[in-house]
Scaffold this motif. Structure first.
Motif, PDB file in Angstrom:
ATOM      1  N   SER A 154       0.996  -1.175  -0.057  1.00  0.00           N
ATOM      2  CA  SER A 154      -0.029  -0.164   0.068  1.00  0.00           C
ATOM      3  C   SER A 154       0.875   1.229  -0.103  1.00  0.00           C
ATOM      4  O   SER A 154       0.515   2.238  -0.669  1.00  0.00           O
ATOM      5  CB  SER A 154      -1.041  -0.162   1.015  1.00  0.00           C
ATOM      6  OG  SER A 154      -0.232   0.222   2.399  1.00  0.00           O
ATOM      7  N   GLU A 155       2.044   1.125   0.669  1.00  0.00           N
ATOM      8  CA  GLU A 155       2.908   2.253   0.734  1.00  0.00           C
ATOM      9  C   GLU A 155       3.633   2.588  -0.680  1.00  0.00           C
ATOM     10  O   GLU A 155       3.916   3.523  -0.838  1.00  0.00           O
ATOM     11  CB  GLU A 155       3.898   2.140   1.771  1.00  0.00           C
ATOM     12  CG  GLU A 155       3.239   2.337   3.081  1.00  0.00           C
ATOM     13  CD  GLU A 155       4.458   1.651   4.370  1.00  0.00           C
ATOM     14  OE1 GLU A 155       5.380   1.335   3.849  1.00  0.00           O
ATOM     15  OE2 GLU A 155       4.110   1.850   5.397  1.00  0.00           O
ATOM     16  N   GLU A 158       0.650   4.215  -2.787  1.00  0.00           N
ATOM     17  CA  GLU A 158       0.601   5.779  -2.273  1.00  0.00           C
ATOM     18  C   GLU A 158       1.716   6.379  -2.768  1.00  0.00           C
ATOM     19  O   GLU A 158       1.559   7.598  -3.283  1.00  0.00           O
ATOM     20  CB  GLU A 158       0.357   5.547  -1.142  1.00  0.00           C
ATOM     21  CG  GLU A 158      -1.303   5.001  -0.423  1.00  0.00           C
ATOM     22  CD  GLU A 158      -1.537   5.338   0.960  1.00  0.00           C
ATOM     23  OE1 GLU A 158      -0.537   5.065   1.660  1.00  0.00           O
ATOM     24  OE2 GLU A 158      -2.527   5.236   1.059  1.00  0.00           O
TER      25      GLU A 158
END
Length: 185
Positions: A154-155, A158
């Protein structure tokens, strides 16, 4: 009304439908579990009827599916999938496309107890058979693969976008079926 050709295309790819339940949001949409191929050791759940609802919302006619090891609970996967399908149908989340993702609002949203997922990533099923791709196209269905993602992924999404995430998966030879995969530091 779900087209027989759509059902046949999905059953040819994932195995016969074993069980199904109506979506909590719409009785015209079902979440189904496929029997799977005993040699693959994977279980499959997906939507049927979502494509018609998607088109009515001005979308492209997508059906969602998840793949996971067959020793994990298909009921839990179907329940979580139904939750997010319901959010989609109610307009709380936009139509997914390759690179879209949803982060869970809390740990209780995880698919299986104590898995490492923090959300879902949506992609086109580039890892399915050519026959499935052809049948889906002929039936005007865009199959969307729903992949549980972990915090590190997810990092990457993003910070660097979906192209970088998919490159990372290729470089790391990531098993996208494993929601228990560990974060690489």
């Amino acid at each position: 009304m779900i087209q027989t050709k759509t059902i046949e295309a999905f059953e040819d790819e994932f195995g016969r439908i074993e069980t199904g339940l109506f979506s909590s949001a719409d009785s015209d949409v079902q979440i189904v579990k496929y029997k799977g191929d005993s040699s693959s050791r994977l279980a499959f759940v997906g939507t049927l009827g979502l494509a018609d609802k998607s088109r009515k919302k001005g979308g492209v006619g997508c059906e969602w599916f998840m793949e996971f090891p067959d020793d994990l609970s298909a009921n839990q996967a179907a329940s979580v999938l139904d939750h997010y399908v319901s959010m989609y149908l109610s307009g709380e989340i936009p139509e997914p496309k390759r690179g879209s993702y949803i982060l869970f609002s809390s740990l209780k949203d995880r698919v299986w107890p104590n898995d490492n997922s923090v959300g879902f990533y949506f992609t086109i099923p580039v890892f399915r058979s050519d026959e499935f791709r052809k049948k889906s196209h002929a039936n005007n269905i865009v199959p969307i693969w729903v992949v549980p993602i972990i915090k590190q992924e997810s990092e990457i999404l993003e910070s660097h976008g979906w192209h970088r995430l998919e490159e990372y998966w290729d470089q790391m030879n990531t098993d996208l079926h494993d929601a228990y995969r560990v974060q690489v530091l």
